[in-house]
Design a protein around this motif. Structure first.
Motif, PDB file in Angstrom:
ATOM      1  N   VAL A  25      25.387 -52.784  42.336  1.00 41.26           N
ATOM      2  CA  VAL A  25      25.683 -53.973  41.522  1.00 41.26           C
ATOM      3  C   VAL A  25      25.497 -53.512  40.085  1.00 41.26           C
ATOM      4  N   GLU A  26      26.585 -53.479  39.308  1.00 43.77           N
ATOM      5  CA  GLU A  26      26.524 -52.812  38.007  1.00 43.77           C
ATOM      6  C   GLU A  26      27.422 -53.462  36.963  1.00 43.77           C
ATOM      7  N   PRO A  27      27.084 -54.714  36.577  1.00 45.65           N
ATOM      8  CA  PRO A  27      27.874 -55.322  35.511  1.00 45.65           C
ATOM      9  C   PRO A  27      27.565 -54.670  34.162  1.00 45.65           C
ATOM     10  N   GLY A  28      28.459 -54.864  33.215  1.00 40.32           N
ATOM     11  CA  GLY A  28      28.214 -54.321  31.882  1.00 40.32           C
ATOM     12  C   GLY A  28      28.989 -55.096  30.839  1.00 40.32           C
ATOM     13  N   ILE A  29      28.564 -54.918  29.598  1.00 38.34           N
ATOM     14  CA  ILE A  29      29.322 -55.443  28.443  1.00 38.34           C
ATOM     15  C   ILE A  29      29.490 -54.279  27.473  1.00 38.34           C
ATOM     16  N   TYR A  30      30.734 -54.050  27.086  1.00 40.99           N
ATOM     17  CA  TYR A  30      31.066 -52.891  26.250  1.00 40.99           C
ATOM     18  C   TYR A  30      31.912 -53.356  25.073  1.00 40.99           C
ATOM     19  N   LYS A  89      31.787 -57.473  13.897  1.00 45.69           N
ATOM     20  CA  LYS A  89      30.410 -56.989  13.648  1.00 45.69           C
ATOM     21  C   LYS A  89      29.864 -56.177  14.833  1.00 45.69           C
ATOM     22  N   TYR A  90      30.617 -56.087  15.906  1.00 48.20           N
ATOM     23  CA  TYR A  90      30.124 -55.402  17.117  1.00 48.20           C
ATOM     24  C   TYR A  90      30.840 -54.072  17.367  1.00 48.20           C
TER      25      TYR A  90
END
Ligand code: GLY
Ligand code: MN
Length: 460
Positions: free
Chosen positions: A388-393, A419-420
């Motif tokens: 289980v490996e969600p992410g935000i990139y 800004k990100y």
């Protein structure tokens, strides 16, 4: 190795599942790196290992469903081999450990296989040398070998390997526990001014100390937004995040696959913590949703909605989260699948075909960007082990393209996103066993709450 009866049981189930023909499972050979005497580290084929094949190059096995007889093919070392590599157990000794009663020299394989004619079952070969060896043994062309694999055998192998036994879970737990210690060591040692390669070498050193290897190429970078980033050439600077996605392979070759993300500084900045908490929520709630009968695709979409909702709270997404996820807008930030099966391979059985492993007639693979990368979508069953490996990139090139196209502009706040651009990426990953009633996270807990991660960081 497990007991001889374990391997005998697996082979006889395979024989009865196929019912007819001749099953051929080839082991791997040494693969030359720059010349034949300097090969890549040897890695045995996982299905060959699963059915009791010794962990040595140049072997094959057949299983005859009509008689139930399993035969191991190979040759003992010559005296000249022994001069270079030392004495090894004989093939007969190795065969006995896995319950094979018959051992035949490799020179007999071709005739035995050809006498099965069109009734031969073999798996799709994933190495060039395996294709050539199969072509030689069967007398078929390379093209015929590439297309002539047995779907019945694929389904039978996946049917067995998908459900992990108690002894396999113990082996995987060992891999995850070592992996957890590697992550804690990296989180303790990282500091401003160190190179990513200093941390990567800590990981390989800890594997080496246990006489094992990493289960896949180490991802350990401040550029966590690059999903499969195997470059370790950067120097860590204050204000950055480090994403570490690495795992140990146990001595019997079962994989651990864990991801943690932490700040180079002692604390997360508020901006980092906000995004981190969204990923952590998505990971923990997705794990809680794991139980038999639930389609993993639905859990993926559940995690995607948590991410969309969290990004809306931060001001980076807008509109209705269900609609945003249905349209695929969240994939700007979460462009990969929630997870995959794990076992003898880190992406378990991917050589047999992702769709055979992760999909069935109840769930079709989507072609939508993001969802299309989901490797496991079908209903969960007790005994599955998955990541289980969600992410935000924040991938600048992807943001620029989508922004220029005004893609999903109803759901994405492109001006706030500016800004990100240098934020990097956050992923959190655990390995989860599906039990009769729900789930169990494999191994000892590996710190992931903000306070737990910060407690590991060095004191400035
Ligand atoms: N650990 C890398 C991956 O799951 O693709
Ligand atoms: Mn993974």
């Amino acid at each position: 190795m497990f007991s001889a009866s374990t391997y005998q049981g697996r082979r006889s189930r395979l024989a009865s599942d196929l019912g007819q023909g001749l099953i051929l499972i080839a082991g791997n050979i040494d693969a030359a790196m720059n010349y034949r005497g300097n090969p890549y580290p040897f890695r045995q084929d996982s299905t060959f290992l699963y059915f009791g094949g010794p962990d040595k190059p140049g072997l094959a096995m057949t299983i005859d469903p009509a008689t139930g007889r399993s035969t191991l093919y190979g040759d003992d070392l010559t005296l000249e081999d022994i001069v270079w590599v030392g004495a090894q157990p004989t093939l007969t000794e190795q065969a006995r450990q896995a319950g094979f009663v018959e051992v035949r020299p490799m020179s007999k394989l071709s005739g035995d296989v050809q006498s099965a004619g069109d009734r031969l079952h073999y798996l799709p070969p994933y190495r060039g040398d395996s294709i050539l060896r199969l072509a030689t043994w069967t007398g078929r062309t390379v093209e015929k070998i590439q297309s002539g694999f047995s779907e019945a055998l694929i389904h039978a192998v996946i049917g067995q390997r998908s459900i992990k036994s108690r002894e396999e879970i113990e082996e995987m737990t060992w891999a995850v526990d070592l992996t957890g210690r590697m992550h804690v060591a990296v989180m303790r040692e990282a500091e401003e001014g160190l190179h990513e390669s200093d941390l990567a070498s800590l990981v390989t050193g800890m594997c080496e100390a246990e006489e094992v290897v990493p289960a896949y190429g180490i991802i350990l970078s401040k550029d966590g937004q690059t999903l499969h980033n195997h470059h370790h050439g950067n120097t860590l600077e204050s204000g950055q995040l480090v994403l570490g996605d690495f795992g140990a392979e146990s001595r019997m070759h079962y994989a651990g696959d864990i991801t943690r993300t932490f700040p180079v500084d002692r604390h997360f900045t508020n901006k980092q913590r906000e995004v981190y908490e969204v990923v952590l929520d998505a990971e923990m709630l997705a794990i809680e949703a794991c139980k038999p009968g639930v389609a993993y695709r639905d859990i993926h979409l559940h995690a995607a909605r948590i991410i969309a909702n969290g990004l809306k709270d931060i001001g980076l997404m807008k509109g209705d989260c269900h609609e945003a996820v249905a349209a695929g807008a969240h994939a700007l930030f979460f462009p990969h699948g929630l997870g995959h099966m794990i076992g003898l391979d880190v992406h378990d059985m991917e050589d047999l075909g992702e769709n055979f492993v992760g999909y069935d007639n109840t769930v079709q693979r989507s072609d939508q960007f993001g969802l299309a990368y989901l490797r496991l979508a079908r209903k969960l069953q007790p005994g599955f082990v998955l990541t289980v490996e969600p992410g935000i990139y924040f991938i600048p090139e992807l943001i620029d393209q989508w922004k220029a196209e005004k893609k999903h502009a109803d759901f994405i706040n492109y001006s706030a996103l500016e800004k990100y651009r240098t934020f990097g990426g956050i992923r959190i990953e655990d390995n989860v066993l599906i039990t009769e009633k729900g789930y169990q996270i494999l191994g000892d807990p590996i710190p992931k709450a903000v306070a737990e991660v910060e407690a590991l960081r060095y004191i400035v």
